[in-house]
Design an enzyme around this catalytic site. Sequence first.
Site, mmCIF file in Angstrom:
data_model
loop_
_atom_site.group_PDB
_atom_site.id
_atom_site.type_symbol
_atom_site.label_atom_id
_atom_site.label_comp_id
_atom_site.label_asym_id
_atom_site.label_seq_id
_atom_site.Cartn_x
_atom_site.Cartn_y
_atom_site.Cartn_z
ATOM 1 N N CYS A 139 0.818 -1.208 0.000
ATOM 2 C CA CYS A 139 0.000 0.000 0.000
ATOM 3 C C CYS A 139 0.854 1.260 0.000
ATOM 4 O O CYS A 139 0.343 2.363 -0.200
ATOM 5 C CB CYS A 139 -0.949 -0.007 1.195
ATOM 6 S SG CYS A 139 -2.572 0.657 0.796
ATOM 7 N N ASP A 175 -15.928 6.981 1.115
ATOM 8 C CA ASP A 175 -15.954 6.074 2.263
ATOM 9 C C ASP A 175 -15.070 4.876 1.940
ATOM 10 O O ASP A 175 -14.436 4.808 0.882
ATOM 11 C CB ASP A 175 -17.390 5.656 2.585
ATOM 12 C CG ASP A 175 -17.599 5.447 4.093
ATOM 13 O OD1 ASP A 175 -16.686 4.878 4.720
ATOM 14 O OD2 ASP A 175 -18.642 5.860 4.606
ATOM 15 N N ASP A 176 -15.032 3.899 2.857
ATOM 16 C CA ASP A 176 -14.152 2.758 2.639
ATOM 17 C C ASP A 176 -14.574 1.918 1.445
ATOM 18 O O ASP A 176 -13.737 1.290 0.801
ATOM 19 C CB ASP A 176 -14.122 1.877 3.900
ATOM 20 C CG ASP A 176 -13.221 2.475 4.980
ATOM 21 O OD1 ASP A 176 -12.167 3.020 4.615
ATOM 22 O OD2 ASP A 176 -13.577 2.412 6.156
ATOM 23 N N ASP A 228 -8.929 -3.388 -4.264
ATOM 24 C CA ASP A 228 -7.580 -2.991 -3.880
ATOM 25 C C ASP A 228 -6.572 -3.792 -4.686
ATOM 26 O O ASP A 228 -6.832 -4.947 -5.060
ATOM 27 C CB ASP A 228 -7.345 -3.211 -2.385
ATOM 28 C CG ASP A 228 -6.627 -2.035 -1.745
ATOM 29 O OD1 ASP A 228 -5.607 -1.606 -2.313
ATOM 30 O OD2 ASP A 228 -7.106 -1.544 -0.711
ATOM 31 N N ASP A 277 -11.687 -3.217 3.989
ATOM 32 C CA ASP A 277 -12.800 -2.268 3.828
ATOM 33 C C ASP A 277 -14.148 -2.918 4.151
ATOM 34 O O ASP A 277 -15.052 -2.264 4.688
ATOM 35 C CB ASP A 277 -12.823 -1.734 2.394
ATOM 36 C CG ASP A 277 -11.666 -0.783 2.116
ATOM 37 O OD1 ASP A 277 -11.081 -0.273 3.067
ATOM 38 O OD2 ASP A 277 -11.344 -0.573 0.921
ATOM 39 N N HIS A 302 -9.185 -11.732 -13.356
ATOM 40 C CA HIS A 302 -8.508 -11.426 -14.618
ATOM 41 C C HIS A 302 -7.009 -11.457 -14.378
ATOM 42 O O HIS A 302 -6.509 -10.980 -13.346
ATOM 43 C CB HIS A 302 -8.917 -10.043 -15.129
ATOM 44 C CG HIS A 302 -8.226 -9.663 -16.396
ATOM 45 N ND1 HIS A 302 -8.598 -10.159 -17.621
ATOM 46 C CD2 HIS A 302 -7.174 -8.841 -16.631
ATOM 47 C CE1 HIS A 302 -7.807 -9.661 -18.558
ATOM 48 N NE2 HIS A 302 -6.934 -8.855 -17.978
ATOM 49 N N ASP A 348 -10.140 1.000 8.208
ATOM 50 C CA ASP A 348 -8.905 0.244 8.325
ATOM 51 C C ASP A 348 -7.740 1.175 7.998
ATOM 52 O O ASP A 348 -7.858 2.083 7.184
ATOM 53 C CB ASP A 348 -8.901 -1.005 7.443
ATOM 54 C CG ASP A 348 -9.103 -0.705 5.973
ATOM 55 O OD1 ASP A 348 -9.757 0.307 5.652
ATOM 56 O OD2 ASP A 348 -8.629 -1.484 5.131
#
Length: 731
Positions: free
Chosen positions: A407, A437-438, A454, A477, A528, A613
């Site tokens: 991240c 928002d998350d 993510d 999330d 994918h 988170d």
Amino acid sequence: MHSPLPLTRDLVLIGGGHSHALVLRKWGMKPLPGTRLTLINPGPTAPYSGMLPGLVAGHYARDELEIDLVKLARFAGARLVLGRATGINRDARLIEVEGRAPVFYDLASVDIGISSDLPALEGFTEHAVPAKPLGPFAESWERYVTQVRAGDAAPCVLVIGAGVAGVELALACAHRLTQEGVAGKVTLLEAADTALRGIGDGARRALLAQMGEQGVDLRTGIRIARVTAEGVELEGGEVLTGGITIGAAGARPQGWVADTGLQLTDGFIDIGPDLRTLNDPLIYAAGDCAHMTHAPRPKAGVFAVRQAPVLAHNLRADLTGGARRGYHPQKDYLKLISTGRKHAVADKLGLRLEGDALWRWKDRIDRKFMGKFHDLPKMNAVQDIPAEAAAGVGEMLAGGVPPCGGCAAKPGAGVLRGGLAGLPAPTRPDVLHGAGDDAAVLRHGDGVQVITSDHFRAFIEDPYMMARIAAVHALGDIWAMGARPQAALATLILPRMRDRMQEHTLREIMAAASAVFGAAGADLVGGHTSVGPELTVGFTVTGLHDGTPVGLAGARPGDALILTKPIGSGTLFAAEMQGRARGADIAAALAQMAAPLGPAAGVLAPVARAMTDVTGYGLAGHLLTILRASGAGADLRLADVPLMDGALALAEAGVRSSLYPQNAVMLSEVAGADAGDARCALLCDPQTAGGLLAAVPGDDLARILDDLRAAGAHAACIGEIVDGPPLIALR
């Protein structure tokens, strides 16, 4: 765009023994393009056997005799799989590893050492400590010394086996107890009528004299009936009391090798002069786990060290089509045996040679060997700037920090806000919340569905562990909104490699992700995959909620702030990329990052007024999102913020993630922050698979913390929500 050469061969080293450690170092000096090198080892370090008696005696600290395999693997460009090998499927060319998907190999080498366990002796497994493997023994010994120092264990040591290893350990134990200032007793037990068989008469006489001088009680012709929690019971009923019982009798092979179908002698892997196994040309073996059929020798570290150059050459020859070499060990070699204090005995030609100078010589030899791993050459991890480049290139590379993964590879918060500024608000009535928002919130029957995505580039070389952490991260999330995970889709970029390698890499990723999502109650239903210059892993995840999801906007003054995981992963892995992080700290961080948030979410979701988170924008950034949405401020107790092992020291040394400068802008909204303070810097440290940050009713804090800790979360109260503007005040 330039891309690295494709990978075409998988070379796997099983075990971090001396031979493999030297192979890795040599490989790092000259990697073989097209080869993916993998090391499998149970832990992040490997102890050097030559210095173990010195550790027991108190002459060395633990880190002085440990090879940091995390640093060594980074230097070699190898992936490190932290796990215990349990078998080899030679037909499928798969190495079975405890607790994870098997690892494919084109060529493999085994260097897993030996054990001095005595499972046939009643009570040994439950109550004694084998001297090998060395790592667990060193931990047990240091724990015992701590107990003796505190008066919680008897200063009585029993050592089973009076060969060179047993005598050396017994003398080291006696010296250490003396140094601790206790009236200890060390008893050495030998089944044969003579101790120290297999060495010259002069060295034997010198060592026997040393045992007499240092009060080691040698008892030969002993028959042990059983080992108990109190010590050893002999045949005939005599009981010897021991605070610790150490097994140093003989050398046993690792049990799983017997099921590989490899040709063995007494359980040890048969090898020829080229170090290949006799009935499988794709598998080599070295060190104590191997039996040199062309020149049998006793188990000794000197052979593992001298096998290493031949092993490195032959592995490379097999991968490139070159010619192999043979290893022919010397018939006799000098043994330097320490005697507890800084004194040593030499075994050579039957002579009696001993003295402090011999210990200093041995110490220099051992430190020189370990210096090969403690002082690895510096490798350039940052791209060189061409003589001619566009304006601004030099400025972006001036910091000398390689781009981070995980991240920490996000763009800065300002970039994200600017890039999303023109995104239109949702127009569909069933889209209840969009960006901000998350996760997005969609109407779904009588409840809602949340959906999030993510994706990040790899920050470690192990695709299995990467996938576990990426799956936990993507679920963050969903858990933060109190939803039940439902389904996941993978989005992967695999490096360029031959088809079979891609197939097995994909298998490892999907096995890891399936395990995480399955345990969370979700199905991994597809995704994918594409091919690119490096591995990236991501997931799109949906979840269901029967009512109103937990959001960012409900925090109230008086609420307590709870954090469920320590912070510091961005700093640790920035340091790991630079070869500056301790392997043990990286292993601990990986374990924390791979721990799911589901149990903690189950406790917090019913009571949290706001929750998120902690990920790429750090603890400060994610706390500020709650404060802005809730229209409140926060008092944050900096000293109470839990930190990952090693993170503070690295931050104090100036280590920062490549995303840190963008995150540090947020310190302007933190009253009392000092950008030069390491703890303040860690507030802006980007986290991968970080913990939950929740605002909960303050009057229910004690019960919530108890429930979180019962659920296995490393939870801490780090501050409170207060009246005022959306700013953080440090306390």
